[in-house]
Design an enzyme around this catalytic site. Sequence first.
Site: not given
Ligand code: NAD
Length: 475
Positions: A28, A99, A185, A189, A238-239, A242, A245, A260, A294, A355
């Site tokens: 999207i 994207d 992976k 999105l 990521g967050s 997650t 988990k 991270e 982040c 956040e």
């Molecule tokens: P997210 O945690 O929703 O997803 C991140 C990744 O994890 C995606 O690829 C997702 O598909 C995967 N994922 C989701 N559930 C999972 C599971 N159960 N097991 C394994 N993988 C799973 O995060 P987002 O919304 O894509 O990104 C935003 C977050 O990332 C924010 O909190 C931001 O602060 C953080 N972030 C941190 C840094 C850093 O360097 N510290 C950099 C960029 C973003």
Amino acid sequence: MAIPIPSRQLFINGDWAEPLLKKRIPIINPTTEEIIGDIPAATAEDVDVAVQAARSALTRNKGKDWAFASGAVRAKYLRAIATKIKERKPVLAKLETVDCGKPLSESEADMDDVIGCFEYYADLAEGLDAKQKAPISLPMKTFKSYVIKEPIGVVALIVPWNYPLLMATWKVAPALAAGCAAILKPSELASVTCLELGEVCREVDLPAGVLNILPGLGPEAGASLASHPHVDKISFTGSTVTAVKIMTAAAQRVKPVTLELGGKGPIVVFEDVDIDKAVEWTIFGCFYTNGQICSATSRLIVHYEKVMNFISNAKSEGATILYGGNRPKHLKKGFFVEPTIITDVTTSMQIWREEVFGPVLCVKTFTTEEEAIELANDTHYGLGGAVVSKDRERCDRVSKLLQNGAVWVNCSQPCFCQAPFGGTKWSGFGRELGEWYLPKLQLFFSDNYYLNYLEYPVTEYVSDEQWGWYQPPKQ
Ligand code: NAD
């Protein structure tokens, strides 16, 4: 911006492969809300195939093709990847923008960082050969000892959507430099540019299975990777939700993880600042990448009577500062929100503690340095923090006391692949980037120096010039 989206499959064992369950996810465009294509969605079945391909890549020809090849051999591939990305930069930047929704100029800057990161780790890979068998001095002459640096094995690299190709590169480049085989992976999105990396790997003849790219849903592709018995390490960005988990899954197999995660960074602004510069860094620190960084310094802690000066001064300088949090009235489509500044905040409010991951800056005032530091550290997170003052000693004092994995002095956000990056507290642990983290092998090799002490970069803006992110409005 109209640009054709390449139709791709999963990238496994050096070639495109349809997902075994044939699942796909729509793409999207966040600017128009239109579906502009789709990406393949891997499931546990595909993860098994990719992990097997990665394991074979490590052991093929007794490891001589990759894991135990010289660093110089791997550097050649990293450099070739950098060159191909340079050639494709205009297209990749446009794909990134449609994207994930960031401005084109920022996507172009991301591509430059991607290229620089591959080149940097190519240099480090070349340097690794000379560091093999570093002698250890022993108290007995009847023994000799030395250190072998060996890749940790198959690594799962799970990344978010806000810097799709750049976050992937921060993991892929050091992993390949070290001699690991990787499964990337990307976020469901925003996977388009990460899939293009697969095409680049084909073009440079990267040995099959060394890098596999598996877009898919987190609970399906991501969770299968995190719990897979033959993945040796997980590096996750990521967050925090997650991360819990992933860490739980990894703990079942005593698998090392690097995390991270999110942040809620402070920027502490003292009364002695050059107001124009402080305004610009404050705004850049929170609103760059649409506020979806982040390490965004989204809590402005400022010496009191300056708040209104900040806002009115920035407005008169042409910066886009709006109170609101509304959707811009002139944009009927797209996932937009106005840049938003919130004052009269208390420390128990959600806006102060959580956040937002959007263009929202909350502002609190302070009277003493101690109070400023207390406010700055009043968070579960600890990723990036900034201090702005003309008083150098004060900057040193405050930056030592900020509980953050990265500290900026008289700036906010500049990040270099030559320096380590990572968080403390709920922002994660382990470090990425920098030469320390390849030769010390924390990330993709098997020892863990980083656990012994905390290393963090302090990055200071030393130019007398204005940073220049905001251009004066055209008359
Ligand atoms: P997210 O945690 O929703 O997803 C991140 C990744 O994890 C995606 O690829 C997702 O598909 C995967 N994922 C989701 N559930 C999972 C599971 N159960 N097991 C394994 N993988 C799973 O995060 P987002 O919304 O894509 O990104 C935003 C977050 O990332 C924010 O909190 C931001 O602060 C953080 N972030 C941190 C840094 C850093 O360097 N510290 C950099 C960029 C973003």
